[in-house]
Design an enzyme around this catalytic site. Sequence first.
Site, PDB file in Angstrom:
ATOM      1  N   TYR A 140       0.834  -1.219   0.000  1.00 51.53           N
ATOM      2  CA  TYR A 140       0.000   0.000   0.000  1.00 51.53           C
ATOM      3  C   TYR A 140       0.867   1.267   0.000  1.00 51.53           C
ATOM      4  CZ  TYR A 140      -3.247   3.439   2.127  1.00 51.53           C
ATOM      5  OH  TYR A 140      -3.987   4.547   2.427  1.00 51.53           O
ATOM      6  N   SER A 145       6.213   2.946  13.240  1.00 55.76           N
ATOM      7  CA  SER A 145       4.787   3.172  13.457  1.00 55.76           C
ATOM      8  C   SER A 145       4.577   3.899  14.777  1.00 55.76           C
ATOM      9  CB  SER A 145       4.084   1.821  13.508  1.00 55.76           C
ATOM     10  OG  SER A 145       2.795   1.941  14.039  1.00 55.76           O
ATOM     11  N   TYR A 152       3.597  -7.340  17.011  1.00 55.29           N
ATOM     12  CA  TYR A 152       3.834  -6.420  15.886  1.00 55.29           C
ATOM     13  C   TYR A 152       4.561  -5.172  16.387  1.00 55.29           C
ATOM     14  CZ  TYR A 152       3.031  -2.665  12.553  1.00 55.29           C
ATOM     15  OH  TYR A 152       3.217  -1.592  11.733  1.00 55.29           O
ATOM     16  N   LYS A 194       8.550  -3.650  15.764  1.00 56.38           N
ATOM     17  CA  LYS A 194       8.967  -2.305  15.319  1.00 56.38           C
ATOM     18  C   LYS A 194       9.928  -1.680  16.332  1.00 56.38           C
ATOM     19  CE  LYS A 194       6.665  -2.014  11.471  1.00 56.38           C
ATOM     20  NZ  LYS A 194       7.376  -2.038  10.188  1.00 56.38           N
ATOM     21  N   TYR A 212       4.890   6.328  11.189  1.00 56.97           N
ATOM     22  CA  TYR A 212       3.624   6.707  10.558  1.00 56.97           C
ATOM     23  C   TYR A 212       2.509   6.684  11.593  1.00 56.97           C
ATOM     24  CZ  TYR A 212       6.144   4.502   6.568  1.00 56.97           C
ATOM     25  OH  TYR A 212       7.060   4.081   5.642  1.00 56.97           O
ATOM     26  N   LEU A 266      -9.893   1.081  10.129  1.00 53.98           N
ATOM     27  CA  LEU A 266     -11.170   1.788  10.006  1.00 53.98           C
ATOM     28  C   LEU A 266     -11.531   2.169   8.566  1.00 53.98           C
ATOM     29  CD1 LEU A 266     -13.571   3.156  11.434  1.00 53.98           C
ATOM     30  CD2 LEU A 266     -12.167   5.224  11.574  1.00 53.98           C
TER      31      LEU A 266
HETATM   32  P1  NAD Z   1       1.551  -3.722   3.003  1.00 50.77           P
HETATM   33  O1  NAD Z   1       1.289  -5.055   3.614  1.00 50.77           O
HETATM   34  O2  NAD Z   1       0.592  -3.227   1.995  1.00 50.77           O
HETATM   35  O3  NAD Z   1       3.023  -3.677   2.382  1.00 50.77           O
HETATM   36  C1  NAD Z   1       4.082  -4.440   2.892  1.00 50.77           C
HETATM   37  C2  NAD Z   1       4.720  -5.151   1.726  1.00 50.77           C
HETATM   38  O4  NAD Z   1       5.826  -5.919   2.182  1.00 50.77           O
HETATM   39  C3  NAD Z   1       3.776  -6.114   1.015  1.00 50.77           C
HETATM   40  O5  NAD Z   1       3.816  -5.865  -0.367  1.00 50.77           O
HETATM   41  C4  NAD Z   1       4.306  -7.500   1.367  1.00 50.77           C
HETATM   42  O6  NAD Z   1       4.058  -8.430   0.334  1.00 50.77           O
HETATM   43  C5  NAD Z   1       5.789  -7.188   1.549  1.00 50.77           C
HETATM   44  N1  NAD Z   1       6.510  -8.127   2.425  1.00 50.77           N
HETATM   45  C6  NAD Z   1       6.149  -8.552   3.660  1.00 50.77           C
HETATM   46  N2  NAD Z   1       7.083  -9.375   4.148  1.00 50.77           N
HETATM   47  C7  NAD Z   1       8.062  -9.463   3.221  1.00 50.77           C
HETATM   48  C8  NAD Z   1       9.294 -10.158   3.151  1.00 50.77           C
HETATM   49  N3  NAD Z   1       9.705 -10.952   4.145  1.00 50.77           N
HETATM   50  N4  NAD Z   1      10.055  -9.997   2.052  1.00 50.77           N
HETATM   51  C9  NAD Z   1       9.658  -9.218   1.020  1.00 50.77           C
HETATM   52  N5  NAD Z   1       8.496  -8.542   1.034  1.00 50.77           N
HETATM   53  C10 NAD Z   1       7.711  -8.659   2.124  1.00 50.77           C
HETATM   54  O7  NAD Z   1       1.673  -2.684   4.208  1.00 50.77           O
HETATM   55  P2  NAD Z   1       1.793  -1.104   4.181  1.00 50.77           P
HETATM   56  O8  NAD Z   1       0.569  -0.555   4.804  1.00 50.77           O
HETATM   57  O9  NAD Z   1       2.215  -0.623   2.854  1.00 50.77           O
HETATM   58  O10 NAD Z   1       2.958  -0.921   5.238  1.00 50.77           O
HETATM   59  C11 NAD Z   1       4.319  -0.756   4.855  1.00 50.77           C
HETATM   60  C12 NAD Z   1       5.162  -0.659   6.110  1.00 50.77           C
HETATM   61  O11 NAD Z   1       4.692   0.413   6.916  1.00 50.77           O
HETATM   62  C13 NAD Z   1       5.106  -1.916   6.987  1.00 50.77           C
HETATM   63  O12 NAD Z   1       6.385  -2.153   7.513  1.00 50.77           O
HETATM   64  C14 NAD Z   1       4.146  -1.525   8.085  1.00 50.77           C
HETATM   65  O13 NAD Z   1       4.399  -2.204   9.281  1.00 50.77           O
HETATM   66  C15 NAD Z   1       4.434  -0.031   8.231  1.00 50.77           C
HETATM   67  N6  NAD Z   1       3.298   0.715   8.782  1.00 50.77           N
HETATM   68  C16 NAD Z   1       2.072   0.635   8.186  1.00 50.77           C
HETATM   69  C17 NAD Z   1       0.991   1.311   8.756  1.00 50.77           C
HETATM   70  C18 NAD Z   1      -0.384   1.213   8.150  1.00 50.77           C
HETATM   71  O14 NAD Z   1      -1.357   1.457   8.861  1.00 50.77           O
HETATM   72  N7  NAD Z   1      -0.532   0.894   6.871  1.00 50.77           N
HETATM   73  C19 NAD Z   1       1.171   2.093   9.909  1.00 50.77           C
HETATM   74  C20 NAD Z   1       2.438   2.178  10.463  1.00 50.77           C
HETATM   75  C21 NAD Z   1       3.500   1.485   9.892  1.00 50.77           C
HETATM   76  N1  UFG Z   2     -12.319   1.201  14.568  1.00 49.70           N
HETATM   77  C1  UFG Z   2     -13.663   0.945  14.684  1.00 49.70           C
HETATM   78  N2  UFG Z   2     -14.195  -0.054  13.913  1.00 49.70           N
HETATM   79  C2  UFG Z   2     -13.458  -0.784  13.037  1.00 49.70           C
HETATM   80  C3  UFG Z   2     -12.071  -0.495  12.914  1.00 49.70           C
HETATM   81  C4  UFG Z   2     -11.534   0.504  13.711  1.00 49.70           C
HETATM   82  O1  UFG Z   2     -14.362   1.578  15.471  1.00 49.70           O
HETATM   83  O2  UFG Z   2     -13.997  -1.674  12.380  1.00 49.70           O
HETATM   84  C5  UFG Z   2     -11.736   2.294  15.373  1.00 49.70           C
HETATM   85  C6  UFG Z   2     -10.676   1.823  16.358  1.00 49.70           C
HETATM   86  O3  UFG Z   2     -11.266   1.406  17.565  1.00 49.70           O
HETATM   87  C7  UFG Z   2      -9.826   3.081  16.479  1.00 49.70           C
HETATM   88  C8  UFG Z   2      -9.927   3.730  15.104  1.00 49.70           C
HETATM   89  O4  UFG Z   2     -11.090   3.176  14.506  1.00 49.70           O
HETATM   90  O5  UFG Z   2     -10.393   3.974  17.423  1.00 49.70           O
HETATM   91  C9  UFG Z   2      -8.732   3.435  14.216  1.00 49.70           C
HETATM   92  O6  UFG Z   2      -8.525   2.011  14.159  1.00 49.70           O
HETATM   93  P1  UFG Z   2      -7.480   1.365  13.145  1.00 49.70           P
HETATM   94  O7  UFG Z   2      -7.515  -0.114  13.387  1.00 49.70           O
HETATM   95  O8  UFG Z   2      -7.732   1.862  11.775  1.00 49.70           O
HETATM   96  O9  UFG Z   2      -6.100   1.993  13.591  1.00 49.70           O
HETATM   97  P2  UFG Z   2      -5.315   1.873  14.973  1.00 49.70           P
HETATM   98  O10 UFG Z   2      -4.929   3.248  15.349  1.00 49.70           O
HETATM   99  O11 UFG Z   2      -6.030   1.079  15.969  1.00 49.70           O
HETATM  100  O12 UFG Z   2      -4.089   0.998  14.510  1.00 49.70           O
HETATM  101  C10 UFG Z   2      -3.136   1.531  13.639  1.00 49.70           C
HETATM  102  C11 UFG Z   2      -2.448   0.426  12.839  1.00 49.70           C
HETATM  103  C12 UFG Z   2      -1.679  -0.447  13.757  1.00 49.70           C
HETATM  104  C13 UFG Z   2      -0.780   0.349  14.625  1.00 49.70           C
HETATM  105  C14 UFG Z   2      -1.567   1.414  15.337  1.00 49.70           C
HETATM  106  C15 UFG Z   2      -0.714   2.334  16.159  1.00 49.70           C
HETATM  107  O13 UFG Z   2      -3.399  -0.342  12.143  1.00 49.70           O
HETATM  108  O14 UFG Z   2      -0.896  -1.315  12.977  1.00 49.70           O
HETATM  109  O15 UFG Z   2      -2.223   2.224  14.382  1.00 49.70           O
HETATM  110  O16 UFG Z   2       0.125   3.013  15.315  1.00 49.70           O
HETATM  111  F1  UFG Z   2      -0.217  -0.476  15.540  1.00 49.70           F
END
Ligand code: NAD
Ligand code: UFG
Length: 339
Positions: free
Chosen positions: A12, A125, A149, A153, A177, A200
């Site tokens: 993503y 994160s 998870y 990190k 992020y 969400l």
């Molecule tokens: P995503 O799952 O869409 O992207 C991660 C990508 O890494 C995927 O394409 C997956 O196929 C690839 N991948 C996973 N393990 C692998 C491996 N061992 N070798 C090679 N490729 C591998 O997730 P995203 O939302 O794009 O997140 C990217 C990064 O940002 C992640 O490290 C995630 O933890 C971090 N992050 C995401 C969020 C969020 O809410 N999306 C928030 C904070 C941090």
């Molecule tokens: N929520 C709902 N209903 C749903 C999904 C979420 O009410 O179906 C609420 C949650 O309770 C929260 C808010 O929407 O209050 C956001 O929830 P998310 O799951 O979208 O996001 P979080 O902040 O809980 O989690 C995100 C990432 C995690 C990371 C965390 C802290 O998904 O990977 O932020 O950075 F660990």
Amino acid sequence: MAYILLTGGAGYIGSHTALALLRAGYKVISFDNYSNSSTTALQRVEQLAGAKVISISGDIRDEAALQTVFRQYPINAVVHFAGLKAVGESTKMPLHYYDNNVAGTVTLCRVMREHKVKKLVFSSSATVYGDAKTVPIAETAARSATNPYGQSKLMIEHILEDLVQAEPDWSISVLRYFNPVGADSSGQIGEDPNGMPNNLMPFIAQVAVGKRASLSIFGNDYATHDGTGVRDYIHVVDLAAGHLKALQYLSKHQGIEAINLGTGTGYSVLDMVKAFSKVNNVAVPYNIAPRRAGDIASCYAQPDKAFNLLRWQAEKTLDDMVRDSWRWQRQNPNGYSNS
Ligand code: NAD
Ligand code: UFG
């Protein structure tokens, strides 16, 4: 011409960053095992940019595969997105998460060092702040983790700090992020969760498109302005731009900096639902459900460090976030799969 290696480049955030990098004239290499993504994402990135991505299928735990990539291309810097990110799953499969995220990062850094590539942007994160005592959250806040998870990190952050301590010629940006949402304004690339979304915004979008009947709002008795949880939602296009700024910063500075990427503004679950319905003129039925285990009331960034160091700040509005999420969902009701 600078070559940037994106691990997890088909994901993503990786796909949006790949697009931004191509548009800025970088050469982009994606190294992804497609465990949570599809090659279609990168094909669409190429169409949008009018430029090629060098896409390699491989796992960051596979040292030999990484060696081949570093031998083949003159890589200047690495943006390390690859990782598993589902909190609930991590509690059930901790070894898998530590192996993939922590061991994978150690392997990547080892190969980088061998090839004298010491510029790294790492996807961390806001989860590393655990249940923060005060908001907005600054980078200096105490860190903790409540699940494997988050722990992975946090461990990686410590490993990277130790690495810079031992070898000061590394340049590392640890980007924390907050809550990435939205999609490229073309609606061609976006977030494509597997099965039931945990987050969400994709859940709201799937309710709006009719794939799910109702959004369960997890708790309306938090100490927030309307009782529902407050988060710092950040548009993925703004987030991608932050990575370009971080790469520019790394080209001039050694050492390690942890930097929040958030807007500094918190919105509640109800704020998000209302904005989505109003801006997109679509119904989002919801019900109030019990609190979700492990959730906190309020989490939003103190974003000043990103502005001071990187000259980056979020520019997109809440309306942009919900409009772009909806366009992606509406145009791709089944994400990247045709089924
Ligand atoms: P995503 O799952 O869409 O992207 C991660 C990508 O890494 C995927 O394409 C997956 O196929 C690839 N991948 C996973 N393990 C692998 C491996 N061992 N070798 C090679 N490729 C591998 O997730 P995203 O939302 O794009 O997140 C990217 C990064 O940002 C992640 O490290 C995630 O933890 C971090 N992050 C995401 C969020 C969020 O809410 N999306 C928030 C904070 C941090
Ligand atoms: N929520 C709902 N209903 C749903 C999904 C979420 O009410 O179906 C609420 C949650 O309770 C929260 C808010 O929407 O209050 C956001 O929830 P998310 O799951 O979208 O996001 P979080 O902040 O809980 O989690 C995100 C990432 C995690 C990371 C965390 C802290 O998904 O990977 O932020 O950075 F660990």
